[in-house]
Design a protein around this motif. Structure first.
Motif, PDB file in Angstrom:
ATOM      1  N   ARG A   6      34.662  40.588  42.921  1.00  0.00           N
ATOM      2  CA  ARG A   6      33.875  39.363  43.051  1.00  0.00           C
ATOM      3  C   ARG A   6      34.703  38.252  43.699  1.00  0.00           C
ATOM      4  O   ARG A   6      35.855  38.019  43.318  1.00  0.00           O
ATOM      5  CB  ARG A   6      33.352  38.894  41.690  1.00  0.00           C
ATOM      6  N   VAL A  30      31.802  41.295  46.421  1.00  0.00           N
ATOM      7  CA  VAL A  30      30.456  40.850  46.070  1.00  0.00           C
ATOM      8  C   VAL A  30      30.516  39.335  46.007  1.00  0.00           C
ATOM      9  O   VAL A  30      31.420  38.762  45.394  1.00  0.00           O
ATOM     10  CB  VAL A  30      29.980  41.467  44.739  1.00  0.00           C
ATOM     11  N   GLU A  65      25.852  38.749  44.347  1.00  0.00           N
ATOM     12  CA  GLU A  65      25.789  38.370  42.933  1.00  0.00           C
ATOM     13  C   GLU A  65      26.034  36.870  42.831  1.00  0.00           C
ATOM     14  O   GLU A  65      27.154  36.416  43.030  1.00  0.00           O
ATOM     15  CB  GLU A  65      26.841  39.119  42.121  1.00  0.00           C
ATOM     16  N   SER A  66      24.977  36.122  42.565  1.00  0.00           N
ATOM     17  CA  SER A  66      23.606  36.515  42.320  1.00  0.00           C
ATOM     18  C   SER A  66      22.685  35.670  43.180  1.00  0.00           C
ATOM     19  O   SER A  66      23.067  34.585  43.628  1.00  0.00           O
ATOM     20  CB  SER A  66      23.230  36.270  40.867  1.00  0.00           C
ATOM     21  N   CYS A 103      22.237  41.652  42.687  1.00  0.00           N
ATOM     22  CA  CYS A 103      22.382  41.501  41.242  1.00  0.00           C
ATOM     23  C   CYS A 103      21.722  40.182  40.832  1.00  0.00           C
ATOM     24  O   CYS A 103      21.880  39.166  41.514  1.00  0.00           O
ATOM     25  CB  CYS A 103      23.870  41.502  40.886  1.00  0.00           C
ATOM     26  N   TYR A 104      20.969  40.206  39.736  1.00  0.00           N
ATOM     27  CA  TYR A 104      20.313  38.995  39.246  1.00  0.00           C
ATOM     28  C   TYR A 104      20.181  39.115  37.741  1.00  0.00           C
ATOM     29  O   TYR A 104      20.450  40.168  37.160  1.00  0.00           O
ATOM     30  CB  TYR A 104      18.933  38.829  39.893  1.00  0.00           C
ATOM     31  N   ASN A 105      19.804  38.032  37.082  1.00  0.00           N
ATOM     32  CA  ASN A 105      19.528  38.110  35.642  1.00  0.00           C
ATOM     33  C   ASN A 105      18.256  37.340  35.325  1.00  0.00           C
ATOM     34  O   ASN A 105      17.754  36.580  36.153  1.00  0.00           O
ATOM     35  CB  ASN A 105      20.717  37.619  34.813  1.00  0.00           C
ATOM     36  N   HIS A 207      20.997  42.251  35.562  1.00  0.00           N
ATOM     37  CA  HIS A 207      22.189  42.196  34.722  1.00  0.00           C
ATOM     38  C   HIS A 207      21.787  41.993  33.264  1.00  0.00           C
ATOM     39  O   HIS A 207      20.863  41.236  32.963  1.00  0.00           O
ATOM     40  CB  HIS A 207      23.090  41.036  35.173  1.00  0.00           C
ATOM     41  N   THR A 243      22.202  46.457  36.852  1.00  0.00           N
ATOM     42  CA  THR A 243      23.635  46.204  36.859  1.00  0.00           C
ATOM     43  C   THR A 243      24.085  46.522  35.440  1.00  0.00           C
ATOM     44  O   THR A 243      23.751  45.780  34.502  1.00  0.00           O
ATOM     45  CB  THR A 243      23.961  44.739  37.197  1.00  0.00           C
ATOM     46  N   CYS A 245      26.555  46.411  32.772  1.00  0.00           N
ATOM     47  CA  CYS A 245      27.798  45.706  32.438  1.00  0.00           C
ATOM     48  C   CYS A 245      28.283  46.178  31.070  1.00  0.00           C
ATOM     49  O   CYS A 245      27.623  45.940  30.051  1.00  0.00           O
ATOM     50  CB  CYS A 245      27.559  44.199  32.422  1.00  0.00           C
ATOM     51  N   HIS A 272      29.525  46.962  36.276  1.00  0.00           N
ATOM     52  CA  HIS A 272      30.574  46.025  35.880  1.00  0.00           C
ATOM     53  C   HIS A 272      31.351  46.692  34.753  1.00  0.00           C
ATOM     54  O   HIS A 272      30.747  47.048  33.724  1.00  0.00           O
ATOM     55  CB  HIS A 272      29.988  44.713  35.369  1.00  0.00           C
ATOM     56  N   ASP A 317      35.462  43.822  35.924  1.00  0.00           N
ATOM     57  CA  ASP A 317      34.855  42.566  35.505  1.00  0.00           C
ATOM     58  C   ASP A 317      35.927  41.653  34.903  1.00  0.00           C
ATOM     59  O   ASP A 317      37.111  41.839  35.162  1.00  0.00           O
ATOM     60  CB  ASP A 317      33.719  42.867  34.535  1.00  0.00           C
TER      61      ASP A 317
END
Length: 355
Positions: A6, A30, A65-66, A103-105, A207, A243, A245, A272, A317
């Motif tokens: 990242r 990323v 991300e993200s 990647c999103y949440n 995520h 994703t 993690c 992750h 991570d």
């Protein structure tokens, strides 16, 4: 497996692309456009500029991300359609520049949450930790203020100022939003964007909630096996993925991370990998990636990825702050670089044992 790292950009990261390039086995980074407000379209020229900068350093940019989800989408407000259309346009622009995974949440209000960003360990390193008692007895506004003091001048991903400027007002909007409501709103979002994803061959990777339980009465829906099954089935497309993690899901001892990898492997688009150590119920701190330093077995996790035929993107991570490094909490160079070397060593060993 593609090992990536990242990176927050030249203006907001203590780690340079040249340093990342020197980590053995590192193929790319990323990243994201940090300066685009949540809900606005990412301009193609800015995406291209970011990609070119990374490519010139000899690294790839294939994962973002993200691309954060506007709060109106999570709340299911009438205005969500406008933000979903913007999201679609952003996805098309990203795909045009060769992005393969986003990647999103879908965490309401707060992104990841910790009670301490610099807890000192016995060896003198510092790390992020979580204590449910401290969280439960701390006003959320004070928590945000404490985070700002401990961030060392760096922005914290998921804690962008524009998202938190009216914190209490946004939290109030969630008073009548249940877990089912939030799942329904996620389904609405996915049904709208996945045709665009399929047409442009760009995969979505949600995520997990971090930590995976309700915070301040806010619902959380990406928490464990049953909800992961629901999310993947609600729009059953290979472009609707995860994703996975290890640290987020693994902070709940009931989540068997290797078993989750084995069940969902084909739908895991981004991995992750990190470790943590339990300090009691609802309490943990992050450690080095080494299995014996924490409560998670990183060997078993990587073996599960191998056995599942994982060929997606993986990043080491959160790391500790070691050797006097000054960096964004969790995102220094040294401990994450050691984590990458450890993961690559495990992957090589597992591969050779099975050849």
């Amino acid at each position: 497996m593609k090992m990536i790292f990242r990176w927050f950009g030249e203006d907001d990261d203590s780690v340079s692309l040249n340093e990342i390039k020197q980590i053995p086995g590192m193929t790319g980074v990323v990243s994201a456009l940090q300066d685009i407000p949540v809900g606005e379209v990412w301009p193609k020229n800015k995406i291209k500029e970011l990609k070119n900068k990374i490519n010139q350093a000899g690294l790839e940019l294939e994962v973002i991300e993200s691309v954060n989800i506007h709060e109106d989408i999570k709340l299911g407000l009438p205005s969500r359609d406008k933000y979903i259309e913007n999201y679609k346009e952003t996805l098309i622009n990203l795909a045009d520049e060769g992005i393969k995974v986003v990647c999103y949440n879908f965490m309401p209000v707060f992104d990841w949450l910790r009670s301490d960003l610099a807890r000192e360990l016995e060896d003198g390193s510092t790390t992020m930790s979580y204590d449910k008692d401290w969280i439960n007895n701390t006003d959320p506004v004070k928590l945000v203020e404490e985070f700002d003091k401990e961030s060392k001048g760096f922005s914290l991903p998921g804690w962008e100022p524009e998202r938190l400027a009216e914190l209490k007002e946004i939290m109030k909007q969630y008073e009548d939003i249940s877990e089912k409501d939030l799942l329904d709103n996620l389904k609405y979002f996915l049904e709208a964007i996945l045709p665009v994803c399929e047409e442009n061959e760009i995969k979505m990777a949600i995520h997990p909630d971090d930590p995976p339980w309700p915070i301040y009465g806010l619902p959380r829906i990406v928490t464990g096996k049953e909800n992961l099954r629901k999310i993947l089935k609600m729009v059953d497309s290979p472009y609707n993925g995860l994703t996975l993690c290890s640290g987020s899901l693994g902070s709940n001892p009931e989540n068997d991370v290797p078993a989750l990898v084995r069940e969902f492997g084909v739908r895991v688009h981004f991995a992750h990998v990190r470790n943590l150590k339990f300090d009691g119920e609802g309490k943990f701190h992050e450690t080095s990636h080494l299995s014996t330093d924490g409560s998670l077995d990183i060997f078993k996790i990587m073996k599960a990825y191998y056995d599942s035929g994982f060929d997606g993107y993986l990043r080491p991570d959160h790391g500790r702050m070691i050797w006097g490094e000054k960096a964004r909490p969790g995102y220094g160079l040294y401990d994450r670089a050691m984590g990458a070397a450890y993961i690559n060593g495990l992957w090589e060993s597992i591969t050779k044992m099975n050849s």
